[in-house]
Motif scaffolding. Structure first.
Motif, PDB file in Angstrom:
ATOM      1  N   LEU A  18       0.822  -1.215   0.000  1.00  0.00           N
ATOM      2  CA  LEU A  18       0.000   0.000   0.000  1.00  0.00           C
ATOM      3  C   LEU A  18       0.853   1.262   0.000  1.00  0.00           C
ATOM      4  O   LEU A  18       0.504   2.266  -0.640  1.00  0.00           O
ATOM      5  CB  LEU A  18      -0.922  -0.008   1.219  1.00  0.00           C
ATOM      6  CG  LEU A  18      -1.992  -1.116   1.245  1.00  0.00           C
ATOM      7  CD1 LEU A  18      -2.790  -1.059   2.547  1.00  0.00           C
ATOM      8  CD2 LEU A  18      -2.931  -0.998   0.043  1.00  0.00           C
ATOM      9  N   ASN A  21       2.477   1.350  -3.754  1.00  0.00           N
ATOM     10  CA  ASN A  21       1.582   1.437  -4.915  1.00  0.00           C
ATOM     11  C   ASN A  21       0.284   2.177  -4.650  1.00  0.00           C
ATOM     12  O   ASN A  21      -0.565   2.257  -5.538  1.00  0.00           O
ATOM     13  CB  ASN A  21       1.257   0.024  -5.406  1.00  0.00           C
ATOM     14  CG  ASN A  21       2.493  -0.740  -5.818  1.00  0.00           C
ATOM     15  OD1 ASN A  21       3.167  -0.416  -6.780  1.00  0.00           O
ATOM     16  ND2 ASN A  21       2.827  -1.784  -5.046  1.00  0.00           N
ATOM     17  N   GLY A  22       0.112   2.702  -3.427  1.00  0.00           N
ATOM     18  CA  GLY A  22      -1.112   3.425  -3.143  1.00  0.00           C
ATOM     19  C   GLY A  22      -2.267   2.477  -2.888  1.00  0.00           C
ATOM     20  O   GLY A  22      -2.122   1.253  -2.804  1.00  0.00           O
ATOM     21  N   VAL A  23      -3.472   3.070  -2.795  1.00  0.00           N
ATOM     22  CA  VAL A  23      -4.663   2.274  -2.474  1.00  0.00           C
ATOM     23  C   VAL A  23      -5.550   2.058  -3.693  1.00  0.00           C
ATOM     24  O   VAL A  23      -6.629   1.472  -3.569  1.00  0.00           O
ATOM     25  CB  VAL A  23      -5.468   2.961  -1.361  1.00  0.00           C
ATOM     26  CG1 VAL A  23      -4.666   3.006  -0.069  1.00  0.00           C
ATOM     27  CG2 VAL A  23      -5.875   4.373  -1.774  1.00  0.00           C
ATOM     28  N   THR A  24      -5.124   2.539  -4.855  1.00  0.00           N
ATOM     29  CA  THR A  24      -5.908   2.350  -6.068  1.00  0.00           C
ATOM     30  C   THR A  24      -5.528   1.015  -6.693  1.00  0.00           C
ATOM     31  O   THR A  24      -4.343   0.752  -6.960  1.00  0.00           O
ATOM     32  CB  THR A  24      -5.646   3.489  -7.061  1.00  0.00           C
ATOM     33  OG1 THR A  24      -5.953   4.742  -6.427  1.00  0.00           O
ATOM     34  CG2 THR A  24      -6.520   3.321  -8.295  1.00  0.00           C
ATOM     35  N   PHE A  25      -6.561   0.192  -6.952  1.00  0.00           N
ATOM     36  CA  PHE A  25      -6.286  -1.127  -7.508  1.00  0.00           C
ATOM     37  C   PHE A  25      -5.795  -0.994  -8.934  1.00  0.00           C
ATOM     38  O   PHE A  25      -6.350  -0.265  -9.739  1.00  0.00           O
ATOM     39  CB  PHE A  25      -7.541  -2.008  -7.468  1.00  0.00           C
ATOM     40  CG  PHE A  25      -7.890  -2.475  -6.075  1.00  0.00           C
ATOM     41  CD1 PHE A  25      -7.200  -3.529  -5.495  1.00  0.00           C
ATOM     42  CD2 PHE A  25      -8.891  -1.835  -5.361  1.00  0.00           C
ATOM     43  CE1 PHE A  25      -7.524  -3.956  -4.213  1.00  0.00           C
ATOM     44  CE2 PHE A  25      -9.217  -2.264  -4.088  1.00  0.00           C
ATOM     45  CZ  PHE A  25      -8.532  -3.327  -3.504  1.00  0.00           C
ATOM     46  N   GLY A  26      -4.749  -1.701  -9.223  1.00  0.00           N
ATOM     47  CA  GLY A  26      -4.151  -1.763 -10.539  1.00  0.00           C
ATOM     48  C   GLY A  26      -3.234  -2.969 -10.597  1.00  0.00           C
ATOM     49  O   GLY A  26      -3.166  -3.786  -9.666  1.00  0.00           O
ATOM     50  N   LEU A  29      -0.525  -2.916  -7.666  1.00  0.00           N
ATOM     51  CA  LEU A  29      -1.076  -3.205  -6.347  1.00  0.00           C
ATOM     52  C   LEU A  29      -1.607  -4.636  -6.270  1.00  0.00           C
ATOM     53  O   LEU A  29      -1.449  -5.319  -5.239  1.00  0.00           O
ATOM     54  CB  LEU A  29      -2.189  -2.212  -6.008  1.00  0.00           C
ATOM     55  CG  LEU A  29      -2.834  -2.382  -4.629  1.00  0.00           C
ATOM     56  CD1 LEU A  29      -1.792  -2.242  -3.525  1.00  0.00           C
ATOM     57  CD2 LEU A  29      -3.976  -1.376  -4.437  1.00  0.00           C
ATOM     58  N   ASN A  30      -2.206  -5.106  -7.365  1.00  0.00           N
ATOM     59  CA  ASN A  30      -2.763  -6.463  -7.350  1.00  0.00           C
ATOM     60  C   ASN A  30      -1.682  -7.532  -7.162  1.00  0.00           C
ATOM     61  O   ASN A  30      -1.813  -8.443  -6.341  1.00  0.00           O
ATOM     62  CB  ASN A  30      -3.548  -6.723  -8.627  1.00  0.00           C
ATOM     63  CG  ASN A  30      -4.813  -5.865  -8.697  1.00  0.00           C
ATOM     64  OD1 ASN A  30      -5.309  -5.392  -7.674  1.00  0.00           O
ATOM     65  ND2 ASN A  30      -5.315  -5.633  -9.909  1.00  0.00           N
TER      66      ASN A  30
END
Length: 438
Positions: A18, A21-26, A29-30
């Motif tokens: 997190l 890669n932040g909290v935006t799914f992509g 992050l996946n």
């Protein structure tokens, strides 16, 4: 701690994903979250989990998940080839950028720093995993060595004990056996040469006791010389049925009262042996401390206690009286088990059968296994009798009480209002322990 060591690395890997890669799914992050979730089964499938975490460092630029997975591989699968391949894969995934087209071969300074970073990232977890594994193996080895040393100490102690047993056996054989043999020979000579019938009977009793003592001594010496002799019987152990013979040889004025307790096999061998030893020790104490006193020995079922059981026609009763026939005042009485040189002069005893009384209902009660009560009561000593001067250690009653307690019973001893002494032991229906402890 086990669940904490499993969950905490997963939480660290999720936090790493997190933060990077932040909290935006992509895609980034996946793959990072998949790498973190795979750590839950890293102990069962360490190599497969490590491969699943490689896309996380290649695409998502996370470090915790692949490094923890590589540490697990090094700790659980310390194969050199596997660790070498895993280190190369992690270093390559860390060194090659994503997408691959962003790689610039001419950026020598940046590429060198990244390669050093990749090598440290791959070698560090392997070194830590091998260190933890070695530490665990060392602790296990130290524990094995401690157990081995403890066992060696026990073997040395057993060897020392066996040596001491052998030395004690030699001393007993050389000293005690020789003296008892002389007593037996002298008694045999007196038995042959004496003209008086009482003297011959007394000499016969002394010789019989000497022979029995030699037999028990021989068995004891054999046990002391044998390894593990603590768990073997010294001699054929006495039972309640042997009490009349013990009383006959005691050279005391003894009245023996019993019900069916000594005539049926309802009690355990340990209880009967303990009862016999209590009577034996009590008679020896009477001989030492109350010479000339009259003694009453009662052995009956604990459930049959009461006035009727003690004095009335409540069961089958047998009386065995051993009295010195027309013995002159001051005549010493022979000991059943303890013989002091020069103190044994032997009094002849006759066994007179007592009256047996049968009452209805005793046959049914005899079929049940009951507790046992043993009581030895003596009156005041005879002032005209001479004490035999037998030696004593002062631990007889203590040993009897411990014997009774080991079987779950109780023992009481103390003076009576008439100036005598009483020893009373109660044993339960089912003894707590049996065998050598009793």
């Amino acid at each position: 701690m086990r669940w904490g060591s499993l969950i905490v690395p997963v939480l660290l890997a999720v936090a790493d994903a997190l933060l990077v890669n932040g909290v935006t799914f992509g895609l980034e992050l996946n793959v990072s979250l998949v790498a973190a979730a795979a750590l839950l089964v890293r102990r069962k499938l360490p190599a497969l989990v490590f491969l699943v975490t490689l896309p996380g460092i290649l695409i998502g630029y996370v470090w915790f998940a692949p490094m923890i997975a590589l540490y697990t591989v090094a700790r659980l699968r310390p194969d050199r080839r596997l660790l070498g391949v895993s280190a190369l894969l992690l270093a390559a995934a860390h060194f090659i950028p994503w997408p691959v087209s962003d790689f610039e071969p001419t950026a020598y300074r940046e590429n060198t720093l990244t390669l050093i970073d990749a090598c440290v990232t791959s070698v560090g977890p392997i070194a830590l995993g091998l260190l933890v594994r070695t530490r665990g193996e060392l602790a296990a080895r130290i524990e094995d060595l401690t157990r081995s040393r403890r066992r060696a100490d026990e073997l040395i102690a057993e060897q020392v004990l066996s040596t001491e047993r052998a030395r004690l056996a030699r001393e007993m054989h050389d000293v005690v056996a020789h003296q008892v043999s002389l007593i037996s020979l002298q008694a045999g000579a007196v038995q042959i040469s004496a003209e008086d019938a009482k003297a011959r009977e007394g000499a016969r009793t002394i010789r019989e006791l000497s022979v029995r003592t030699l037999d028990e001594l021989r068995h004891m010496v054999g046990i002391l010389r044998a390894a593990g002799g603590d768990h073997e019987e010294l001699t054929p152990q006495p039972r309640l049925a042997d009490l009349p013979r013990l009383i006959e040889l005691s050279a005391l004025d003894v009245s023996f009262e019993t019900d069916s307790a000594t005539q049926r096999p309802g009690h355990s061998e340990a209880v009967e042996r303990a009862a016999f030893r209590i009577v034996q020790e009590a008679l020896t104490n009477v001989r030492k401390h109350a010479p000339g006193a009259r003694v009453t020995v009662r052995v009956n079922d604990a459930q049959a206690e009461g006035p009727e059981a003690a004095d009335g026609p409540g069961g089958d009763r047998e009386e065995v009286r051993g009295t010195a026939q027309e013995a002159a005042p001051g005549a010493a009485r022979g000991a059943a088990h303890k013989t002091a040189p020069g103190a044994v002069r032997g009094a002849a005893h006759q066994t007179a059968p007592g009256a047996a009384h049968a009452a209805p209902g005793t046959a049914h009660a005899a079929e049940e296994t009951r507790g046992l009560r043993v009581e030895v009561r003596n009156g005041p000593p005879d002032a005209s009798a001479v004490a035999p001067g037998l030696p004593g250690g002062g631990h007889g009653l203590v040993g009897l009480r411990e014997r009774a307690q080991l079987l779950g019973g109780t023992l009481e001893a103390g003076p009576t209002e008439e100036g005598g002494f009483v020893v009373r032991a109660d044993f339960p229906q089912t003894p707590r322990v049996t065998g050598p402890a009793a």
